[in-house]
Design an enzyme around this catalytic site. Sequence first.
Site, PDB file in Angstrom:
ATOM      1  N   ARG A  41       0.822  -1.214   0.000  1.00 36.08           N
ATOM      2  CA  ARG A  41       0.000   0.000   0.000  1.00 36.08           C
ATOM      3  C   ARG A  41       0.855   1.263   0.000  1.00 36.08           C
ATOM      4  O   ARG A  41       0.446   2.297  -0.514  1.00 36.08           O
ATOM      5  CB  ARG A  41      -0.917   0.000   1.218  1.00 36.08           C
ATOM      6  CG  ARG A  41      -2.041  -1.022   1.153  1.00 36.08           C
ATOM      7  CD  ARG A  41      -2.921  -0.935   2.373  1.00 36.08           C
ATOM      8  NE  ARG A  41      -2.158  -1.248   3.594  1.00 36.08           N
ATOM      9  CZ  ARG A  41      -2.623  -1.083   4.822  1.00 36.08           C
ATOM     10  NH1 ARG A  41      -3.842  -0.577   5.002  1.00 36.08           N
ATOM     11  NH2 ARG A  41      -1.892  -1.410   5.873  1.00 36.08           N
ATOM     12  N   HIS A  82      -6.803 -11.629   1.563  1.00 32.60           N
ATOM     13  CA  HIS A  82      -6.168 -12.812   0.977  1.00 32.60           C
ATOM     14  C   HIS A  82      -6.897 -13.257  -0.288  1.00 32.60           C
ATOM     15  O   HIS A  82      -6.277 -13.530  -1.321  1.00 32.60           O
ATOM     16  CB  HIS A  82      -6.151 -13.965   1.990  1.00 32.60           C
ATOM     17  CG  HIS A  82      -5.153 -13.799   3.079  1.00 32.60           C
ATOM     18  ND1 HIS A  82      -4.985 -14.711   4.096  1.00 32.60           N
ATOM     19  CD2 HIS A  82      -4.254 -12.810   3.320  1.00 32.60           C
ATOM     20  CE1 HIS A  82      -4.039 -14.301   4.911  1.00 32.60           C
ATOM     21  NE2 HIS A  82      -3.587 -13.153   4.464  1.00 32.60           N
ATOM     22  N   LYS A 100      -1.775 -18.042   5.845  1.00 32.03           N
ATOM     23  CA  LYS A 100      -2.996 -18.725   6.265  1.00 32.03           C
ATOM     24  C   LYS A 100      -3.955 -17.733   6.933  1.00 32.03           C
ATOM     25  O   LYS A 100      -3.522 -16.721   7.472  1.00 32.03           O
ATOM     26  CB  LYS A 100      -2.668 -19.904   7.191  1.00 32.03           C
ATOM     27  CG  LYS A 100      -1.727 -19.543   8.357  1.00 32.03           C
ATOM     28  CD  LYS A 100      -2.425 -18.732   9.430  1.00 32.03           C
ATOM     29  CE  LYS A 100      -1.461 -17.995  10.274  1.00 32.03           C
ATOM     30  NZ  LYS A 100      -2.135 -16.961  11.099  1.00 32.03           N
ATOM     31  N   ASP A 180      -6.656 -16.312  13.227  1.00 35.32           N
ATOM     32  CA  ASP A 180      -5.217 -16.100  13.333  1.00 35.32           C
ATOM     33  C   ASP A 180      -4.500 -17.279  13.981  1.00 35.32           C
ATOM     34  O   ASP A 180      -3.561 -17.822  13.404  1.00 35.32           O
ATOM     35  CB  ASP A 180      -4.922 -14.823  14.123  1.00 35.32           C
ATOM     36  CG  ASP A 180      -3.449 -14.469  14.074  1.00 35.32           C
ATOM     37  OD1 ASP A 180      -2.979 -14.046  13.004  1.00 35.32           O
ATOM     38  OD2 ASP A 180      -2.756 -14.643  15.099  1.00 35.32           O
ATOM     39  N   THR A 258       5.357 -23.191  16.162  1.00 31.69           N
ATOM     40  CA  THR A 258       6.332 -22.146  15.816  1.00 31.69           C
ATOM     41  C   THR A 258       7.721 -22.421  16.401  1.00 31.69           C
ATOM     42  O   THR A 258       8.314 -21.543  17.031  1.00 31.69           O
ATOM     43  CB  THR A 258       5.845 -20.768  16.291  1.00 31.69           C
ATOM     44  OG1 THR A 258       5.592 -20.815  17.704  1.00 31.69           O
ATOM     45  CG2 THR A 258       4.590 -20.351  15.553  1.00 31.69           C
TER      46      THR A 258
END
Length: 338
Positions: A41, A82, A100, A180, A258
């Site tokens: 942007r 997305h 995702k 999320d 993670t």
Amino acid sequence: MNARVRPLRLGALATSSIARRRTLPTAVGMPEVELVAVAGRSVDRARRFAGQFGCEAEPDCAALLRRPDVEAVYISTPTSLHHVWADRALRAGKHVLVEKPLGVDADEARRLCSLAGERGLVLRENFMFLHHPQHAFAEDLVRRGRIGTPSAFRASFCIPPMPAEDIRYAPGLGGGALLDVGVYPLRAAALLLGRGSRVAGATLRVRASDGLDLSGQALLVSPSGVLAQVTFGFEHAYASSYTLWGDKGRLSVTRAFTPPPAHRPELVLVEQDHEERFTLLASDQLRTCLQDFTAAVRGGARGEESAEADLREEAIALMECVDDIRARAVRVAVDDRP
């Protein structure tokens, strides 16, 4: 001697935090990938990214998609965008790796997957954890009967509250804990228990002012009858794990989603009078994810019977589960936080 396969010429759509911190630093360090251009942007921010990662900056995302030298794009826009940009990229003939989930609901996922299948293009979600070998190791232990017949599964992905301006607190940008962090334990349940679990019940803690989900739980029933509980949210001390119980043992993965690239995973198997710990080699799951994406693009096996078709079905099934949780959830309104 085989000719050297040329690098995948990649464009980055959006100048997000995860692109700056994780994905693009990994991509530019791989011989399999050449980062060609970046757009977002803000032109100034795109130029800073270009300087940092040694590529060109485009004035906007549409200009990047017009480039004939970009074969594939990595999309890290807010979740609500997305579908928009993945659709445009596929229609421009680009392969797509998107953060995702694919969209905000199953309908968006279906439309993207149908378009990718029709055009013979690779469409993948950047679910990095699926590419870590610790999960294949866990699957093998279960397959060999080390826990007996599975009967229960529990998974959690929770993080502490974030700064108030974080886009994950913005409903209009596809924010909320379910999209999320909730999709991780749901995807792990599909990986270990098979696709097609039914939602038996769900709860969501939501902001009183706008209904944004801050945390939640869901109860699932797998196709084979395994009972699953998933917990997720923005209101907890960090947790990233899953446990699978059977009639002979219990297997736990303690850093499931993670793990840092240098982390050596430890899987814990508890039997009646015995505990066994398996320490595995470290693995960079993001690097492997990008390698697999590149190999899929180069491999060209993208027909309806290919692995790509199966991955698309898994992406749709995940979002159908998300939609079902939203539909069934008991909502508990809490004071706005942060």
